[in-house]
Design an enzyme around this catalytic site. Structure first.
Site, PDB file in Angstrom:
ATOM      1  CG  MET A  27      -1.740  -1.266   1.138  1.00 10.42           C
ATOM      2  SD  MET A  27      -3.503  -1.059   2.034  1.00 10.42           S
ATOM      3  CE  MET A  27      -2.861  -0.743   3.774  1.00 10.42           C
ATOM      4  N   GLY A  33      10.636  -2.367   6.143  1.00  7.33           N
ATOM      5  CA  GLY A  33      10.216  -3.650   5.991  1.00  7.33           C
ATOM      6  C   GLY A  33       9.918  -4.003   4.487  1.00  7.33           C
ATOM      7  CG  HIS A  34       6.770  -1.437   2.505  1.00  5.27           C
ATOM      8  ND1 HIS A  34       6.701  -0.383   3.303  1.00  5.27           N
ATOM      9  CD2 HIS A  34       5.671  -1.930   2.355  1.00  5.27           C
ATOM     10  CE1 HIS A  34       5.427  -0.345   3.823  1.00  5.27           C
ATOM     11  NE2 HIS A  34       4.810  -1.046   3.190  1.00  5.27           N
ATOM     12  CD  GLN A  58      -6.350  -3.952   2.489  1.00  3.85           C
ATOM     13  OE1 GLN A  58      -6.147  -4.510   1.379  1.00  3.85           O
ATOM     14  NE2 GLN A  58      -5.055  -3.917   3.382  1.00  3.85           N
ATOM     15  N   GLY A 144       5.203  -9.996   4.351  1.00  4.24           N
ATOM     16  CA  GLY A 144       5.753  -9.855   5.651  1.00  4.24           C
ATOM     17  C   GLY A 144       5.130 -10.674   6.690  1.00  4.24           C
ATOM     18  CE  LYS A 146       3.310  -4.362  12.058  1.00  2.00           C
ATOM     19  NZ  LYS A 146       2.186  -4.144  11.131  1.00  2.00           N
ATOM     20  CD  GLN A 150      -1.752  -8.782   4.308  1.00  2.00           C
ATOM     21  OE1 GLN A 150      -2.710  -7.930   4.430  1.00  2.00           O
ATOM     22  NE2 GLN A 150      -0.437  -8.518   4.080  1.00  2.00           N
ATOM     23  CG  MET A 181      10.468  -0.317  10.602  1.00  2.00           C
ATOM     24  SD  MET A 181      11.630   0.051   9.565  1.00  2.00           S
ATOM     25  CE  MET A 181      12.971   0.244  10.506  1.00  2.00           C
ATOM     26  NE  ARG A 184      -3.629   1.646   9.409  1.00  2.00           N
ATOM     27  CZ  ARG A 184      -4.035   0.630   8.756  1.00  2.00           C
ATOM     28  NH1 ARG A 184      -3.263  -0.335   8.855  1.00  2.00           N
ATOM     29  NH2 ARG A 184      -5.030   0.592   7.876  1.00  2.00           N
TER      30      ARG A 184
HETATM   31  P1  AMP Z   1       1.503  -2.683   3.506  1.00  2.00           P
HETATM   32  O1  AMP Z   1       1.900  -1.627   2.591  1.00  2.00           O
HETATM   33  O2  AMP Z   1       1.437  -2.288   4.921  1.00  2.00           O
HETATM   34  O3  AMP Z   1       0.213  -3.359   3.041  1.00  2.00           O
HETATM   35  O4  AMP Z   1       2.664  -3.818   3.550  1.00  2.00           O
HETATM   36  C1  AMP Z   1       3.254  -4.593   2.614  1.00  2.00           C
HETATM   37  C2  AMP Z   1       3.857  -5.797   2.797  1.00  2.00           C
HETATM   38  O5  AMP Z   1       4.983  -5.308   3.608  1.00  2.00           O
HETATM   39  C3  AMP Z   1       2.897  -6.813   3.556  1.00  2.00           C
HETATM   40  O6  AMP Z   1       3.365  -8.159   3.034  1.00  2.00           O
HETATM   41  C4  AMP Z   1       3.448  -6.729   4.939  1.00  2.00           C
HETATM   42  O7  AMP Z   1       3.510  -7.919   5.864  1.00  2.00           O
HETATM   43  C5  AMP Z   1       4.680  -6.161   4.615  1.00  2.00           C
HETATM   44  N1  AMP Z   1       5.620  -5.395   5.814  1.00  2.00           N
HETATM   45  C6  AMP Z   1       5.000  -4.371   6.340  1.00  2.00           C
HETATM   46  N2  AMP Z   1       5.507  -4.060   7.427  1.00  2.00           N
HETATM   47  C7  AMP Z   1       6.620  -4.773   7.624  1.00  2.00           C
HETATM   48  C8  AMP Z   1       7.862  -5.055   8.380  1.00  2.00           C
HETATM   49  N3  AMP Z   1       7.976  -4.111   9.647  1.00  2.00           N
HETATM   50  N4  AMP Z   1       8.662  -6.269   8.486  1.00  2.00           N
HETATM   51  C9  AMP Z   1       8.439  -6.973   7.346  1.00  2.00           C
HETATM   52  N5  AMP Z   1       7.229  -6.790   6.287  1.00  2.00           N
HETATM   53  C10 AMP Z   1       6.551  -5.917   6.643  1.00  2.00           C
END
Ligand code: AMP
Length: 277
Positions: A27, A33-34, A58, A144, A146, A150, A181, A184
């Site tokens: 997103m 993390g990304h 979502q 992730g 995290k 999901q 990380m 949000r």
């Molecule tokens: P999001 O943009 O928040 O939907 O996250 C996109 C992807 O990045 C998802 O697969 C998350 O699980 C992963 N992700 C988000 N935060 C972290 C993190 N701190 N460490 C590892 N992966 C992450």
């Protein structure tokens, strides 16, 4: 690096890519993390596709879809550095035209934990991820740890619907003080940011109890809960010790066990987890 907003062009570009193709759905508003997902996809595949799409289906009606942080220019610069081949940045109208009316739903797994607190959330996630898999047709997709529920839900969808790709899990990337990380985290004011460390403290406590030989899940949940309750800015949604695949709550901890929690810090709902091995 090519950036496209349309499904037609994304499909056309995809057919020109060298195999295998690694895909990272996001997103946006990137953090380390990304980037860990993108780097791993880059290391394991000949081509890398990343999507940036804040998926409205979502988010609940009272949730943060409108205020969700966005910075596409910065995200694209970071992806370019990682040698991403294609970035897919569709609009909401491109993904959900007016006549859109089909949904992908995973059963029982989505009714608990975050699914219980966020009705419809996982239906939105699985629908958009299924669409993205159909559009991008990746060899592997990277998610992730995290977002542990999901991950379990997506693995179940891929298995149940015989989707033709491999799901790769990347460990949670944390700040130096342990906070996972998350895009949000930008919602937190300095006092809340400090308070937010209680999530990882509670997870570390579970790891410590497990290392000391505790085998019963309930006293672990209770000690974690007591620790979080000492933090005045924290409001617990759930503290769970469950099977990582079925998400069934455990009485006796049997590795691997997923210790996960959701805690509101002020108005911001944060999630995190560790796996007891
Ligand atoms: P999001 O943009 O928040 O939907 O996250 C996109 C992807 O990045 C998802 O697969 C998350 O699980 C992963 N992700 C988000 N935060 C972290 C993190 N701190 N460490 C590892 N992966 C992450």
């Amino acid at each position: 690096m090519k950036v496209t907003e349309t499904i037609d062009e994304m499909k056309r570009l995809r057919h020109q890519l060298a195999e295998p193709v690694g895909f990272v759905p996001t997103m946006g508003y990137f953090h380390e993390g990304h980037l860990a997902l993108v780097k791993r996809a880059r290391a394991e595949n000949s081509s890398v596709v990343v999507s940036i799409f804040v998926n409205p289906t979502q988010f609940g009606p009272q949730e943060d879809f409108d205020s969700y942080p966005r910075d596409p220019e910065r995200d694209l610069a970071m992806l370019k550095k990682e040698k991403t081949n294609i970035v897919f940045t569709p609009s909401v109208a491109e993904m959900y035209p007016a006549q859109f009316n089909s949904w992908v739903e995973v059963g029982k797994l989505t009714e608990r934990l975050d699914g219980a607190s966020r009705p419809g959330h996982f239906r939105g996630v699985t629908t958009v991820v299924a669409k993205l898999f159909n559009i991008v047709q990746p060899t592997r997709a990277y998610f992730g740890q995290k977002d542990a529920q999901q991950l379990a839900v997506i693995k179940k969808m891929v298995a149940d619907l015989n989707m033709n790709l491999e799901i790769v899990t990347i460990p949670t990337v944390r700040e130096p003080d342990g906070l996972a990380m998350s895009s949000r985290n930008t919602y937190l004011n300095p006092q809340e940011r400090q308070a937010a460390t209680v999530l990882y403290q509670a997870l570390s406590l579970a790891q410590q109890l497990w290392a000391q030989g505790e085998k019963n899940a309930e006293p672990m949940r209770q000690e974690m809960t007591a620790l979080i309750q000492k933090q005045p800015l924290a409001d617990i949604d759930y503290v769970s010790i469950a099977d990582p695949e079925t998400l069934d709550e455990l009485d006796t901890v049997k590795p691997p066990a997923l210790v996960s929690l959701a805690v509101k810090i002020g108005k911001t709902r944060l999630i995190d987890n560790v796996v007891l091995e």
